[in-house]
Write an enzyme that holds these catalytic residues in place. Sequence first.
Site, PDB file in Angstrom:
ATOM      1  N   LEU A  96       0.841  -1.197   0.000  1.00  0.00           N
ATOM      2  CA  LEU A  96       0.000   0.000   0.000  1.00  0.00           C
ATOM      3  C   LEU A  96       0.872   1.243   0.000  1.00  0.00           C
ATOM      4  O   LEU A  96       0.597   2.211  -0.714  1.00  0.00           O
ATOM      5  CB  LEU A  96      -0.939  -0.009   1.202  1.00  0.00           C
ATOM      6  CG  LEU A  96      -1.787  -1.265   1.398  1.00  0.00           C
ATOM      7  CD1 LEU A  96      -2.683  -1.107   2.625  1.00  0.00           C
ATOM      8  CD2 LEU A  96      -2.617  -1.554   0.152  1.00  0.00           C
ATOM      9  N   ASP A  97       1.930   1.225   0.803  1.00  0.00           N
ATOM     10  CA  ASP A  97       2.866   2.338   0.842  1.00  0.00           C
ATOM     11  C   ASP A  97       3.550   2.542  -0.513  1.00  0.00           C
ATOM     12  O   ASP A  97       3.515   3.625  -1.094  1.00  0.00           O
ATOM     13  CB  ASP A  97       3.941   2.081   1.905  1.00  0.00           C
ATOM     14  CG  ASP A  97       3.623   2.719   3.243  1.00  0.00           C
ATOM     15  OD1 ASP A  97       2.944   3.758   3.274  1.00  0.00           O
ATOM     16  OD2 ASP A  97       4.074   2.181   4.268  1.00  0.00           O
ATOM     17  N   HIS A  98       4.207   1.509  -0.983  1.00  0.00           N
ATOM     18  CA  HIS A  98       4.981   1.652  -2.216  1.00  0.00           C
ATOM     19  C   HIS A  98       4.071   1.949  -3.405  1.00  0.00           C
ATOM     20  O   HIS A  98       4.371   2.824  -4.227  1.00  0.00           O
ATOM     21  CB  HIS A  98       5.816   0.399  -2.466  1.00  0.00           C
ATOM     22  CG  HIS A  98       7.002   0.272  -1.565  1.00  0.00           C
ATOM     23  ND1 HIS A  98       8.240   0.783  -1.884  1.00  0.00           N
ATOM     24  CD2 HIS A  98       7.147  -0.288  -0.337  1.00  0.00           C
ATOM     25  CE1 HIS A  98       9.101   0.537  -0.906  1.00  0.00           C
ATOM     26  NE2 HIS A  98       8.449  -0.134   0.050  1.00  0.00           N
TER      27      HIS A  98
END
Length: 458
Positions: free
Chosen positions: A357-359
């Site tokens: 989700l971050d990347h």
Amino acid sequence: MTSSDALPDPATAHAWTALGGDPALLGKVAYRAVSGGLPARLPVAELARATVGVCSLAAAELGARRSGGAVPAVRVDEGAVATAFVSERHLRIDGRKPTNFAPLSGFWRAADGWVRTHANYPHHRARLLSALGLSGDSGPDELAAALAARPARAIQETVYAGGGLAVAVAEPGESEIPLAGLPLVESRRTGEGASRPLPEAAQPARGVRVLDLTRVIAGPVATRTLALLGADVLRIDSPGLPEDPDAHADTGFGKRSAALDLGAPEDRRTFEALLADADVVVTGYRPGALDRFGLDPDALLERHPGLIVAQLCAWGWSGPWAGRRGFDSLVQAATGIAAVEEADADDHPGVLPAQALDHGTGYLLAAGVLRALTEREEVGGGRHLRLSLAGTASWLLHGIAPVPRDGGPAHDPAPWLAETASDQGVLRYVRSPVATPDGPLDWARPPGRLGADAPRWL
């Protein structure tokens, strides 16, 4: 080397449409397949390559706009994508492997289920323990005992009220927050202000000035990518808000870093001078967290009509959770992703093979900025972009279908690892997966020390 499937790839097309891109350009993106890169029950590999694919296409589009030529084709290597999505795990600092999660961060049994805590920062650890009535020197055993005696949602709300971070792990198909209707990307044009024209340049973002007010992974991945493409990225942190130096060693490539206290008059004047000459401001704080400094988007765009304001948050921009702190691991737990990825041996919640989700949101955010720069060159005005980890989670859970694979070579991260000297020691790091017509790029500078640079544009 063959493309992994016939294009346009559905996930890539969905993301490109969300970014407002011309569908006719989708044929410019191709992928080189690998097998076993990001194994998961959910279509993580499809999400990962699509986010890097649209970022690569947006960079090619902006480069073509600045040069006056046709948009070139780009080819994304799925091995590069799989390696980059776990860049923090490959990082070595003088041979040392950083610790990505602290001892009090993780899954814990509650009286009626599971909770996920996040205590990587000292102030979050202190608030977690204080909210639960534990002493500041408590360890994993004491925390486990305190959590096992309480219901999961009671823990969630008690810790939230105390300023800490813990969420109840949602059951499969459920979510602690409403996911229906959460957009992947929100974008609006504002005003008619003239832009600062971008001349022809060798790199798509060369000469673009980016103020980076982000932390941890998603926002820094976005600004790290803009720096790769030539932008002058200046990260601004408060002197009183600590950041993990290991996290900065991973995501600080290509950028400079300065410390400014926006509550101090002199530092505020310095910041306003930077803002007056900026093209882009990227923020990664909770909705409203920066408003007291006059940095809410409407105020920024009124003062600087040609500015691009790109915002990132954890839980979405409305609803009862919008103002809560959050991290990728917590969003995975609260949206049902952890339950879907549950380990086979018992009912222990699982995790994605990366902080996807971050990347993924980071590459989408970079793509949104690049597309906004292209549109600003064409029609002027400012732009306001909003993304969230929860929006990306909703897309992963409900908006991406797994793509049949034709195989491909086994994933090997080695070709995508490199070493460089830095102020923090010798860094082993992951090269960027963003594809360009001229081949892989590398950053012009390694990460320096947080706050060590002068607060000025190059």
